[in-house]
Design a protein around this motif. Structure first.
Motif, PDB file in Angstrom:
ATOM      1  N   TYR A  58       0.860  -1.178   0.000  1.00  0.00           N
ATOM      2  CA  TYR A  58       0.000   0.000   0.000  1.00  0.00           C
ATOM      3  C   TYR A  58       0.901   1.235   0.000  1.00  0.00           C
ATOM      4  N   ILE A  59       0.647   2.110  -0.949  1.00  0.00           N
ATOM      5  CA  ILE A  59       1.452   3.330  -1.106  1.00  0.00           C
ATOM      6  C   ILE A  59       0.654   4.501  -0.531  1.00  0.00           C
ATOM      7  N   LYS A  60       1.195   5.134   0.482  1.00  0.00           N
ATOM      8  CA  LYS A  60       0.455   6.238   1.127  1.00  0.00           C
ATOM      9  C   LYS A  60       0.721   7.516   0.337  1.00  0.00           C
ATOM     10  N   GLU A  61      -0.040   7.701  -0.709  1.00  0.00           N
ATOM     11  CA  GLU A  61       0.325   8.688  -1.732  1.00  0.00           C
ATOM     12  C   GLU A  61       0.307  10.142  -1.253  1.00  0.00           C
ATOM     13  N   ASN A  62      -0.493  10.463  -0.225  1.00  0.00           N
ATOM     14  CA  ASN A  62      -0.520  11.858   0.252  1.00  0.00           C
ATOM     15  C   ASN A  62       0.302  12.044   1.525  1.00  0.00           C
ATOM     16  N   LEU A  63       1.164  11.063   1.835  1.00  0.00           N
ATOM     17  CA  LEU A  63       1.923  11.088   3.097  1.00  0.00           C
ATOM     18  C   LEU A  63       2.714  12.394   3.283  1.00  0.00           C
ATOM     19  N   VAL A  64       3.379  12.830   2.233  1.00  0.00           N
ATOM     20  CA  VAL A  64       4.276  13.987   2.380  1.00  0.00           C
ATOM     21  C   VAL A  64       3.466  15.265   2.645  1.00  0.00           C
ATOM     22  N   GLU A  65       2.339  15.410   1.974  1.00  0.00           N
ATOM     23  CA  GLU A  65       1.499  16.596   2.197  1.00  0.00           C
ATOM     24  C   GLU A  65       0.970  16.601   3.638  1.00  0.00           C
ATOM     25  N   VAL A  66       0.539  15.442   4.114  1.00  0.00           N
ATOM     26  CA  VAL A  66       0.033  15.344   5.489  1.00  0.00           C
ATOM     27  C   VAL A  66       1.171  15.640   6.474  1.00  0.00           C
ATOM     28  N   LEU A  67       2.337  15.110   6.176  1.00  0.00           N
ATOM     29  CA  LEU A  67       3.496  15.330   7.056  1.00  0.00           C
ATOM     30  C   LEU A  67       3.851  16.813   7.124  1.00  0.00           C
ATOM     31  N   GLU A  68       3.812  17.494   5.988  1.00  0.00           N
ATOM     32  CA  GLU A  68       4.116  18.938   5.944  1.00  0.00           C
ATOM     33  C   GLU A  68       3.231  19.685   6.944  1.00  0.00           C
ATOM     34  N   ARG A  69       1.974  19.295   7.038  1.00  0.00           N
ATOM     35  CA  ARG A  69       1.053  19.964   7.977  1.00  0.00           C
ATOM     36  C   ARG A  69       1.373  19.569   9.409  1.00  0.00           C
ATOM     37  N   GLU A  70       1.619  18.293   9.625  1.00  0.00           N
ATOM     38  CA  GLU A  70       1.816  17.805  10.997  1.00  0.00           C
ATOM     39  C   GLU A  70       3.064  18.373  11.663  1.00  0.00           C
ATOM     40  N   VAL A  71       4.142  18.491  10.908  1.00  0.00           N
ATOM     41  CA  VAL A  71       5.413  18.895  11.544  1.00  0.00           C
ATOM     42  C   VAL A  71       5.342  20.302  12.130  1.00  0.00           C
ATOM     43  N   ARG A  72       4.413  21.098  11.641  1.00  0.00           N
ATOM     44  CA  ARG A  72       4.321  22.479  12.156  1.00  0.00           C
ATOM     45  C   ARG A  72       3.878  22.503  13.613  1.00  0.00           C
ATOM     46  N   SER A  73       3.088  21.512  14.004  1.00  0.00           N
ATOM     47  CA  SER A  73       2.552  21.559  15.374  1.00  0.00           C
ATOM     48  C   SER A  73       3.163  20.499  16.299  1.00  0.00           C
ATOM     49  N   ARG A  74       4.012  19.641  15.784  1.00  0.00           N
ATOM     50  CA  ARG A  74       4.575  18.585  16.650  1.00  0.00           C
ATOM     51  C   ARG A  74       5.877  19.044  17.301  1.00  0.00           C
ATOM     52  N   ARG A  75       6.053  18.580  18.548  1.00  0.00           N
ATOM     53  CA  ARG A  75       7.318  18.834  19.240  1.00  0.00           C
ATOM     54  C   ARG A  75       8.437  18.137  18.472  1.00  0.00           C
ATOM     55  N   ARG A  76       9.591  18.775  18.336  1.00  0.00           N
ATOM     56  CA  ARG A  76      10.711  18.157  17.612  1.00  0.00           C
ATOM     57  C   ARG A  76      11.156  16.896  18.350  1.00  0.00           C
ATOM     58  N   GLY A  77      11.638  15.913  17.624  1.00  0.00           N
ATOM     59  CA  GLY A  77      12.074  14.665  18.250  1.00  0.00           C
ATOM     60  C   GLY A  77      12.695  13.755  17.219  1.00  0.00           C
ATOM     61  N   VAL A  78      12.865  12.497  17.598  1.00  0.00           N
ATOM     62  CA  VAL A  78      13.500  11.512  16.716  1.00  0.00           C
ATOM     63  C   VAL A  78      12.405  10.696  16.025  1.00  0.00           C
ATOM     64  N   VAL A  79      12.521  10.588  14.706  1.00  0.00           N
ATOM     65  CA  VAL A  79      11.516   9.849  13.928  1.00  0.00           C
ATOM     66  C   VAL A  79      12.151   8.577  13.354  1.00  0.00           C
ATOM     67  N   GLY A  80      11.570   7.435  13.668  1.00  0.00           N
ATOM     68  CA  GLY A  80      12.042   6.158  13.113  1.00  0.00           C
ATOM     69  C   GLY A  80      11.438   5.948  11.729  1.00  0.00           C
ATOM     70  N   VAL A  81      12.317   5.779  10.735  1.00  0.00           N
ATOM     71  CA  VAL A  81      11.876   5.587   9.342  1.00  0.00           C
ATOM     72  C   VAL A  81      12.512   4.308   8.815  1.00  0.00           C
ATOM     73  N   ALA A  82      11.818   3.198   8.704  1.00  0.00           N
ATOM     74  CA  ALA A  82      10.444   3.004   9.108  1.00  0.00           C
ATOM     75  C   ALA A  82      10.440   1.928  10.199  1.00  0.00           C
ATOM     76  N   THR A  83       9.325   1.764  10.851  1.00  0.00           N
ATOM     77  CA  THR A  83       9.301   0.832  11.980  1.00  0.00           C
ATOM     78  C   THR A  83       8.539  -0.450  11.679  1.00  0.00           C
ATOM     79  N   ILE A  84       7.716  -0.435  10.620  1.00  0.00           N
ATOM     80  CA  ILE A  84       6.931  -1.649  10.323  1.00  0.00           C
ATOM     81  C   ILE A  84       7.299  -2.258   8.971  1.00  0.00           C
ATOM     82  N   THR A  85       7.644  -1.412   8.009  1.00  0.00           N
ATOM     83  CA  THR A  85       8.053  -1.963   6.706  1.00  0.00           C
ATOM     84  C   THR A  85       9.390  -1.352   6.309  1.00  0.00           C
TER      85      THR A  85
END
Ligand code: SF4
Length: 280
Positions: A58-85
């Motif tokens: 499954y390709i999460k085709e709008n992932l980057v656009e959603v991420l662009e919005r989310e990072v503005r309000s999230r506390r900075r931290g360490v992101v695991g890329v990727a943890t399931i696949t």
């Protein structure tokens, strides 16, 4: 024949319960590497991908656009890329979701911790070089023997290619680690097999993280294809076998001067422990 399904997601970053990681980001659901010991299907919410593991992504085709919005309000931290696949499985070559997501995270001040079995990760070395100190890269290497790797990780790049990728990252001054896991009874738990991986990690100055086979439902049946009986595999749950493997790995780490740590511990613990054991 692989099947691809495009989906839209509502969120990109998930809170992570893993040590060292604040968030998890998985651009894909399902993984074509098809490792026999993989238990990620149990944690995949797309049933089709979980039930047809190794054949559907499954390709999460709008992932980057959603991420662009989310990072503005999230506390900075360490992101695991990727943890399931695997974030650098073959589909990433064309889709570039992982690369674009990592770019967004780095641009917004997050630390990115990458884990893969693929040397496709080398394509994105430029990002890590430009943000040295905020990227670490781990390659999973269960064995140096290409035939054994092909047996248990049929569609993943061979170990030599993984190590070459890791070496290039290390030489570029990026923090690297080797994931020696899972150690599987009767397959890669012999001292010679373990030593090859430990030595390779030591040569690159990469932290070695080790883990044992987890006999989740269905895994023994799949590993039977590699010619290991269920009885042999059951040793993976025994304290005696784990202690023997751990002592062997720790001894080899001291012998070769590798930093090592059990999985699911903060990486700092491994560094402190190795230093203590080697008298450093
Ligand atoms: S690379 Fe990782 S996620 Fe993909 S099949 Fe192998 S163990 Fe599972």
């Amino acid at each position: 024949m692989a099947r691809y399904v495009r989906v839209k997601v509502k969120s990109a970053l998930q809170r992570s319960g893993l040590p060292d990681l604040d968030y998890a980001l998985n651009p894909y659901a399902g993984c074509l590497h098809g490792c026999l010991y993989c238990y990620a299907p149990l944690y995949t919410r797309y049933r089709d991908a979980a039930e047809n593991w190794g054949q559907v992504v499954y390709i999460k085709e709008n992932l980057v656009e959603v991420l662009e919005r989310e990072v503005r309000s999230r506390r900075r931290g360490v992101v695991g890329v990727a943890t399931i696949t695997d974030p650098y499985q073959p589909v990433e070559r064309e889709e570039r979701l992982t690369r674009r997501a990592v770019e967004v995270l780095l641009r917004h001040g997050f630390h990115v911790s990458i884990q893969t079995k693929s040397d496709l990760v080398l394509r994105d070395l430029d990002l890590a070089e430009a943000h040295r100190g905020r990227v670490d890269v781990g390659l999973t290497v269960t064995t140096l023997d290409a035939d054994t790797a092909r047996l248990i990780e049929p569609a993943a790049p061979p170990p030599a290619r993984r190590l070459r990728a890791l070496r290039e990252y290390s030489e570029a001054g990026v923090e690297t680690w080797v994931f020696l896991g899972p150690v599987i009874p009767g397959i890669n738990d012999g001292p010679e097999s373990l030593e090859g991986v430990v030595e390779a990690a030591a040569e690159m100055g990469a932290l070695l993280i080790y883990d044992y086979l987890r006999l989740k439902p269905g895994i023994a049946e799949r590993l039977a294809a590699a010619g290991v009986s269920e009885e042999t595999l059951r040793a993976a749950s025994s304290r005696r076998w784990r202690r023997r493997v751990e002592e062997t790995i720790r001894g080899l780490c001291v012998k070769h001067g590798a930093l090592c740590s059990p999985a699911f511990q903060p990486k700092r613990v491994g560094r402190d422990l190795t230093s203590f054991l080697s008298g450093g």
